[in-house]
Write an enzyme that holds these catalytic residues in place. Structure first.
Site, PDB file in Angstrom:
ATOM      1  N   CYS A 112       0.785  -1.235   0.000  1.00 41.12           N
ATOM      2  CA  CYS A 112       0.000   0.000   0.000  1.00 41.12           C
ATOM      3  C   CYS A 112       0.817   1.285   0.000  1.00 41.12           C
ATOM      4  O   CYS A 112       1.866   1.383   0.627  1.00 41.12           O
ATOM      5  CB  CYS A 112      -0.996   0.034   1.152  1.00 41.12           C
ATOM      6  N   TYR A 115      -0.081  -1.227   5.923  1.00 44.72           N
ATOM      7  CA  TYR A 115       0.763  -2.236   6.545  1.00 44.72           C
ATOM      8  C   TYR A 115       1.981  -1.572   7.196  1.00 44.72           C
ATOM      9  O   TYR A 115       2.612  -0.694   6.625  1.00 44.72           O
ATOM     10  CB  TYR A 115       1.198  -3.217   5.463  1.00 44.72           C
ATOM     11  N   ASN A 170       4.893   2.109   3.804  1.00 50.34           N
ATOM     12  CA  ASN A 170       4.969   1.092   4.843  1.00 50.34           C
ATOM     13  C   ASN A 170       6.235   1.287   5.673  1.00 50.34           C
ATOM     14  O   ASN A 170       6.765   2.392   5.727  1.00 50.34           O
ATOM     15  CB  ASN A 170       4.913  -0.303   4.211  1.00 50.34           C
ATOM     16  N   ARG A 225       8.890   3.707  -2.969  1.00 48.50           N
ATOM     17  CA  ARG A 225       7.570   4.258  -3.273  1.00 48.50           C
ATOM     18  C   ARG A 225       7.336   5.576  -2.551  1.00 48.50           C
ATOM     19  O   ARG A 225       6.704   6.496  -3.085  1.00 48.50           O
ATOM     20  CB  ARG A 225       6.490   3.235  -2.912  1.00 48.50           C
TER      21      ARG A 225
END
Length: 371
Positions: free
Chosen positions: A21, A111, A202, A255
């Site tokens: 995510c 997460y 995360n 990310r």
């Protein structure tokens, strides 16, 4: 894994409530405030759909009737209606993974593997709150991120297993002011970060990600001009040289960096419609392509897990607007943007669900004779 009064377990149930995510907040030129996320995992819980929770509905913050563990002293009533992706598996408490409420508060859980840490017992005078119920609780009880912070002081995020697992998650919320907060349950307590960049992925924690951005301060949107090196003139022959060194893998740190740069440099939409379309495009830049992130360990599969695959991938992407109260989404195989309008749903007094519609959806113009 036990950590000084904390409970951290890796056993999986209902997707372990644990996925990859990415999330970020944005705004349009006409000051529409947006928040969204990618949900990256190798499965999804049975019954996961776009879920509406009305105001005035009773729910519980601890335990379930399904497991005969319901603490009836934790009964609450929803002050605000909310909609997002979630499940109605537990009759006592609807579960939202993310969503938006009627006051424009938006947010969700992501997460937080190896870092999430919860006490095993509640603190005296505080409401016990199981982590999987946190999104539902805050979205149906709070109107702003400030109220989320205040409510957080009144609860204990208790590491009591739900369906055999304590989820390793952290949270982010955003509202009509544009502020985005990050909530992380660490070994030394629950931390709330304000004045963030609005980006969240995360593990590791937010402070680490923020410091890591120093490694990428050279990234820019402008190509480099002619360079001289060792007496050789090097003329630019391709576009995008300003972003040389921007990480392109699917790890959480990469990310986070990529989304931070995209959010800073990408052109904002002039209107909500344009902004939502642009935001979905940015999420594609951090989405998990099916087949590129192989799962090393499935964990324990339960009767509630569905569509289990060997790979983590972006199961769905959601974007919502604090002003229009619309909840938009796409799925991995269906890139058509769908939405529900929370304002329209407010007249409904019972929980509702809408299919994610994950199947491919193509528009054939020649079939309509338009040629």
């Amino acid at each position: 894994m036990e950590r000084k009064g904390c409970t951290v377990k890796k056993k999986a149930a209902i997707g372990d409530w644990a996925a990859g995510c990415s999330a970020f907040s944005w705004e349009t030129e006409d000051q529409r405030h947006l928040w969204g996320r990618n949900f990256d995992f190798n499965r999804i819980a049975d019954g996961s759909n776009v879920t509406y929770i009305p105001r005035g509905r009773d729910f519980y913050t601890f335990g379930t009737e399904l497991e005969d563990s319901l603490d009836r002293d934790t009964r609450q009533t929803t002050d605000y209606a909310a909609v997002g992706v979630g499940v109605l598996l537990f009759p006592s408490t609807p579960v939202l993974y993310e969503g938006i409420n009627e006051k424009g508060l938006m947010g969700g859980q992501l997460y937080y593997r190896e870092f999430a840490c919860f006490p095993q017992e509640k603190e005296d005078g505080r409401l016990p709150l199981q982590p999987p119920f946190a999104v539902t609780y805050f979205l149906t009880k709070c109107a702003t991120v400030q109220e989320v912070i205040e409510r957080l002081q009144e609860v204990t995020l208790v590491g009591q297993p739900l369906l055999g697992t304590v989820p390793t998650i952290h949270w982010t919320f955003s509202d009509q002011t544009g502020e985005t907060i990050i909530i992380e349950p660490d070994q030394d307590g629950v931390h709330v970060y304000r004045d963030t960049g609005g980006v969240m992925t995360n593990s590791p924690g937010y402070p680490w990600h923020r410091l890591n951005l120093l490694n990428y301060v050279h990234i820019r949107d402008l190509d480099y001009d002619e360079r001289k090196l060792g007496g050789i003139s090097l003329n630019q022959c391709f576009s995008g040289s300003g972003a040389l060194g921007l990480p392109g893998d699917w790890s959480s740190p990469s990310r986070f960096v990529r989304l931070s740069c995209l959010k800073h440099y990408a052109v904002k939409g002039k209107t909500e419609k344009e902004g939502v379309a642009y935001m979905f495009r940015l999420f594609q830049s951090v989405a998990f392509p099916y087949g590129m992130v192989k799962v090393t360990e499935n964990g324990v599969l339960t009767e509630y897990d569905r569509e289990v695959t060997p790979y983590d991938y972006t199961v769905y992407t959601s974007v919502m607007c604090a002003e229009s109260l619309r909840f938009y989404w796409t799925t991995y195989r269906n890139s058509r943007i769908q939405y529900v309008d929370l304002r329209t749903l407010l007249s409904q007094d019972s929980c509702l669900q809408f299919e994610l519609n994950k199947e491919e959806d193509f528009l054939c113009l020649t079939a309509q004779g338009e040629y």
